[in-house]
Design a protein around this motif. Structure first.
Motif, PDB file in Angstrom:
ATOM      1  N   MET A   1       0.848  -1.220   0.084  1.00  0.00           N
ATOM      2  CA  MET A   1      -0.010  -0.097  -0.059  1.00  0.00           C
ATOM      3  C   MET A   1       0.854   1.265   0.101  1.00  0.00           C
ATOM      4  N   ILE A   2       0.391   2.259  -0.700  1.00  0.00           N
ATOM      5  CA  ILE A   2       0.935   3.483  -0.658  1.00  0.00           C
ATOM      6  C   ILE A   2       0.676   4.365   0.312  1.00  0.00           C
ATOM      7  N   THR A   3       1.174   4.474   1.593  1.00  0.00           N
ATOM      8  CA  THR A   3       0.909   5.070   2.732  1.00  0.00           C
ATOM      9  C   THR A   3       0.532   6.512   2.434  1.00  0.00           C
ATOM     10  N   GLY A   4      -0.674   6.943   3.045  1.00  0.00           N
ATOM     11  CA  GLY A   4      -1.015   8.279   2.828  1.00  0.00           C
ATOM     12  C   GLY A   4      -1.683   8.906   1.474  1.00  0.00           C
ATOM     13  N   TRP A   5      -1.514   8.037   0.534  1.00  0.00           N
ATOM     14  CA  TRP A   5      -2.214   8.462  -0.868  1.00  0.00           C
ATOM     15  C   TRP A   5      -3.641   8.139  -0.933  1.00  0.00           C
ATOM     16  N   PHE A   6      -4.091   7.403  -0.256  1.00  0.00           N
ATOM     17  CA  PHE A   6      -5.893   7.095  -0.498  1.00  0.00           C
ATOM     18  C   PHE A   6      -6.122   6.244   0.984  1.00  0.00           C
ATOM     19  N   THR A   7      -7.637   6.505   1.030  1.00  0.00           N
ATOM     20  CA  THR A   7      -8.276   5.930   2.093  1.00  0.00           C
ATOM     21  C   THR A   7      -9.288   4.997   1.601  1.00  0.00           C
ATOM     22  N   GLY A   8      -9.844   3.906   2.684  1.00  0.00           N
ATOM     23  CA  GLY A   8     -11.004   3.293   2.362  1.00  0.00           C
ATOM     24  C   GLY A   8     -11.018   2.340   1.381  1.00  0.00           C
ATOM     25  N   GLU A   9     -12.033   1.691   1.386  1.00  0.00           N
ATOM     26  CA  GLU A   9     -12.407   0.454   0.641  1.00  0.00           C
ATOM     27  C   GLU A   9     -13.797   0.484  -0.115  1.00  0.00           C
ATOM     28  N   GLY A  10     -13.743  -0.224  -1.191  1.00  0.00           N
ATOM     29  CA  GLY A  10     -15.310  -0.340  -2.192  1.00  0.00           C
ATOM     30  C   GLY A  10     -15.587   1.260  -2.348  1.00  0.00           C
ATOM     31  N   ASP A  11     -16.876   1.496  -1.966  1.00  0.00           N
ATOM     32  CA  ASP A  11     -17.492   2.815  -2.313  1.00  0.00           C
ATOM     33  C   ASP A  11     -16.748   3.958  -1.396  1.00  0.00           C
ATOM     34  N   GLY A  12     -15.944   3.599  -0.342  1.00  0.00           N
ATOM     35  CA  GLY A  12     -15.455   4.806   0.364  1.00  0.00           C
ATOM     36  C   GLY A  12     -14.177   5.035   0.035  1.00  0.00           C
ATOM     37  N   PHE A  13     -13.768   4.496  -1.166  1.00  0.00           N
ATOM     38  CA  PHE A  13     -12.122   4.377  -1.604  1.00  0.00           C
ATOM     39  C   PHE A  13     -12.043   5.809  -2.080  1.00  0.00           C
ATOM     40  N   ARG A  14     -11.220   6.813  -1.683  1.00  0.00           N
ATOM     41  CA  ARG A  14     -10.854   7.931  -2.114  1.00  0.00           C
ATOM     42  C   ARG A  14      -9.209   8.215  -1.968  1.00  0.00           C
ATOM     43  N   LEU A  15      -8.848   9.018  -3.100  1.00  0.00           N
ATOM     44  CA  LEU A  15      -7.398   9.378  -2.954  1.00  0.00           C
ATOM     45  C   LEU A  15      -7.268  10.515  -2.119  1.00  0.00           C
ATOM     46  N   LEU A  16      -6.041  10.657  -1.386  1.00  0.00           N
ATOM     47  CA  LEU A  16      -5.938  11.753  -0.445  1.00  0.00           C
ATOM     48  C   LEU A  16      -4.801  12.727  -1.152  1.00  0.00           C
ATOM     49  N   GLY A  17      -5.133  14.185  -1.031  1.00  0.00           N
ATOM     50  CA  GLY A  17      -4.154  15.014  -1.350  1.00  0.00           C
ATOM     51  C   GLY A  17      -4.117  15.996  -0.198  1.00  0.00           C
ATOM     52  N   THR A  18      -3.273  17.238  -0.390  1.00  0.00           N
ATOM     53  CA  THR A  18      -3.205  18.098   0.525  1.00  0.00           C
ATOM     54  C   THR A  18      -3.612  19.521   0.031  1.00  0.00           C
ATOM     55  N   ARG A  19      -4.054  20.501   0.862  1.00  0.00           N
ATOM     56  CA  ARG A  19      -4.656  21.562   0.454  1.00  0.00           C
ATOM     57  C   ARG A  19      -4.034  22.785   1.027  1.00  0.00           C
ATOM     58  N   CYS A  20      -3.519  23.696   0.707  1.00  0.00           N
ATOM     59  CA  CYS A  20      -2.837  24.879   1.335  1.00  0.00           C
ATOM     60  C   CYS A  20      -4.006  25.777   1.957  1.00  0.00           C
ATOM     61  N   SER A  21      -3.815  26.028   3.413  1.00  0.00           N
ATOM     62  CA  SER A  21      -4.671  26.807   3.953  1.00  0.00           C
ATOM     63  C   SER A  21      -4.711  28.276   3.505  1.00  0.00           C
ATOM     64  N   SER A  22      -3.636  28.713   2.915  1.00  0.00           N
ATOM     65  CA  SER A  22      -3.577  30.136   2.367  1.00  0.00           C
ATOM     66  C   SER A  22      -4.034  30.197   0.908  1.00  0.00           C
ATOM     67  N   CYS A  23      -3.803  29.587   0.055  1.00  0.00           N
ATOM     68  CA  CYS A  23      -4.097  29.871  -1.237  1.00  0.00           C
ATOM     69  C   CYS A  23      -5.162  28.811  -1.761  1.00  0.00           C
ATOM     70  N   ALA A  24      -5.458  27.852  -1.106  1.00  0.00           N
ATOM     71  CA  ALA A  24      -6.383  26.825  -1.259  1.00  0.00           C
ATOM     72  C   ALA A  24      -6.043  26.009  -2.608  1.00  0.00           C
ATOM     73  N   SER A  25      -4.728  25.893  -2.788  1.00  0.00           N
ATOM     74  CA  SER A  25      -4.067  25.018  -3.836  1.00  0.00           C
ATOM     75  C   SER A  25      -4.158  23.611  -3.413  1.00  0.00           C
ATOM     76  N   VAL A  26      -4.611  22.690  -4.424  1.00  0.00           N
ATOM     77  CA  VAL A  26      -4.623  21.374  -3.852  1.00  0.00           C
ATOM     78  C   VAL A  26      -3.425  20.313  -4.673  1.00  0.00           C
ATOM     79  N   PHE A  27      -2.665  19.259  -3.837  1.00  0.00           N
ATOM     80  CA  PHE A  27      -1.799  18.846  -4.527  1.00  0.00           C
ATOM     81  C   PHE A  27      -1.956  17.376  -4.343  1.00  0.00           C
ATOM     82  N   PHE A  28      -1.487  16.527  -5.412  1.00  0.00           N
ATOM     83  CA  PHE A  28      -1.587  15.068  -5.414  1.00  0.00           C
ATOM     84  C   PHE A  28      -0.464  14.732  -6.397  1.00  0.00           C
TER      85      PHE A  28
END
Length: 142
Positions: A1-28
């Motif tokens: 598993m690639i730790t910290g890149w996604f969460t959940g299983e089945g219908d709850g599976f989601r990729l995880l990124g990060t968002r900057c609190s200052s400019c709201a840019s999202v990174f993956f």
């Protein structure tokens, strides 16, 4: 598993990124050190689940065995696979990934909706397989 890149299983599976609190840019993939936006002074980077669905921005097929250092078991027969670039509109980013097994370039079209699903990255044997993500057209059979 690639730790910290996604969460959940089945219908709850989601990729995880990060968002900057200052400019709201999202990174993956996620960014844990500093905001990558060159116009931002930087803010706190917060983990954020990414949209589960997006639209095909581009796609191609991989018809060759990847060279080292990529994991590829030379003992197994090579099977081409589709690579998909998916635009996540809410995050304003494009995320690359492999198509789900059985999905070929003939099944894809620019603009079609796809969803992130749990997948398996096969390496140099059973012990080297890892959980990852795939893209699958919405409504396609599992």
């Amino acid at each position: 598993m690639i730790t910290g890149w996604f969460t959940g299983e089945g219908d709850g599976f989601r990729l995880l990124g990060t968002r900057c609190s200052s400019c709201a840019s999202v990174f993956f993939p996620r960014e844990d050190v500093h905001c990558r936006n060159p116009h931002c002074a930087g803010g706190t980077l917060e983990e954020t689940p990414l949209s589960r669905t997006g639209r095909v921005w581009s796609y191609t097929d991989a018809r060759y065995r990847p060279p080292s250092p990529f994991a590829s078991d030379a003992e197994l027969p090579w099977e081409p696979y589709a690579l998909i670039a998916v635009e996540l509109a809410a995050e304003r980013i494009v995320v690359l990934g492999q198509a789900a097994p059985g999905i070929t370039v003939a099944d894809l079209a620019v603009g079609m909706e796809v969803e992130a699903v749990e997948g398996v990255l096969h390496g140099g044997g059973e012990a080297e397989s890892a959980t990852t993500w795939n893209w699958r057209p919405t409504g396609a059979a599992s």
